[in-house]
Design a protein around this motif. Structure first.
Motif, PDB file in Angstrom:
ATOM      1  N   ARG A  32       9.816  -5.256  -6.323  1.00  0.00           N
ATOM      2  CA  ARG A  32       9.132  -4.691  -5.143  1.00  0.00           C
ATOM      3  C   ARG A  32       9.952  -3.618  -4.643  1.00  0.00           C
ATOM      4  O   ARG A  32       9.493  -2.747  -3.975  1.00  0.00           O
ATOM      5  N   VAL A  67       3.662  -0.959  -0.172  1.00  0.00           N
ATOM      6  CA  VAL A  67       4.628  -1.673  -1.031  1.00  0.00           C
ATOM      7  C   VAL A  67       6.023  -2.152  -0.328  1.00  0.00           C
ATOM      8  O   VAL A  67       6.406  -3.165  -0.649  1.00  0.00           O
ATOM      9  N   ARG A  70       5.090  -5.464   1.098  1.00  0.00           N
ATOM     10  CA  ARG A  70       4.959  -6.636   0.237  1.00  0.00           C
ATOM     11  C   ARG A  70       6.509  -6.711  -0.205  1.00  0.00           C
ATOM     12  O   ARG A  70       6.742  -7.941  -0.575  1.00  0.00           O
ATOM     13  N   ALA A  71       7.515  -5.964  -0.222  1.00  0.00           N
ATOM     14  CA  ALA A  71       8.784  -5.993  -0.584  1.00  0.00           C
ATOM     15  C   ALA A  71       9.462  -6.777   0.638  1.00  0.00           C
ATOM     16  O   ALA A  71      10.376  -7.829  -0.117  1.00  0.00           O
TER      17      ALA A  71
END
Length: 156
Positions: A32, A67, A70-71
């Motif tokens: 991620r 993103v 989410r990482a």
């Protein structure tokens, strides 16, 4: 009189050892993070393009923020304890700020479009300087009109 020994303070309970991160979660966090890096590059590339194409920064920036979040979540779940999490958080914040910065130019779309046409037609250095002067004057006029409306003035 005999002195009685002073009682020793009770020992604090020991914290349980932190469980080792699972390799799958660490790999997911790393993946991620790599995806965030790619999304950041895609966010920055359109800024080198001409005006209308520069707006591609906005969707790429939104993807980079998603993103990035989410990482961050994957990094927290992985409990990696490295500097990866602060770096990913900083990258996500940078993507959000950069996207908002480019998105704000939508407010002055007509001024930006007129400037892009002027620069495309400018052949000499003097013509480019005039384009820059006109852009600055147009932006100042827009700002002054906005301030007048905010103060309750007529704006015209």
């Amino acid at each position: 009189m005999s002195q009685s020994p002073t009682p020793s303070p009770p020992t604090a309970p020991r914290k349980p050892a932190r469980p080792a991160p699972e390799p799958e979660q660490v790999a997911l966090a790393a993946r991620r993070s790599m995806q965030l890096g790619i999304a950041m590059v895609l966010t920055m590339l359109p800024t080198f393009a001409a005006f209308p194409a520069r707006m591609l920064t906005i969707p790429f920036g939104i993807v980079a923020v998603v993103v990035g979040v989410r990482a961050i979540a994957a990094g927290v779940r992985a409990r990696s304890g490295s500097l990866l999490l602060p770096a990913v958080a900083a990258g996500t914040i940078l993507a959000a700020v950069f996207t908002l910065s480019v998105a704000s130019t939508v407010l002055v779309w007509d001024i930006q479009e007129r400037d892009a046409r002027c620069r495309a037609e400018a052949i000499t250095v003097q013509a480019r300087i005039e384009c820059n002067d006109r852009l600055n004057a147009d932006l100042e006029s827009w700002r002054d009109g906005l301030l007048d409306r905010a103060r309750g003035g007529s704006g015209s």
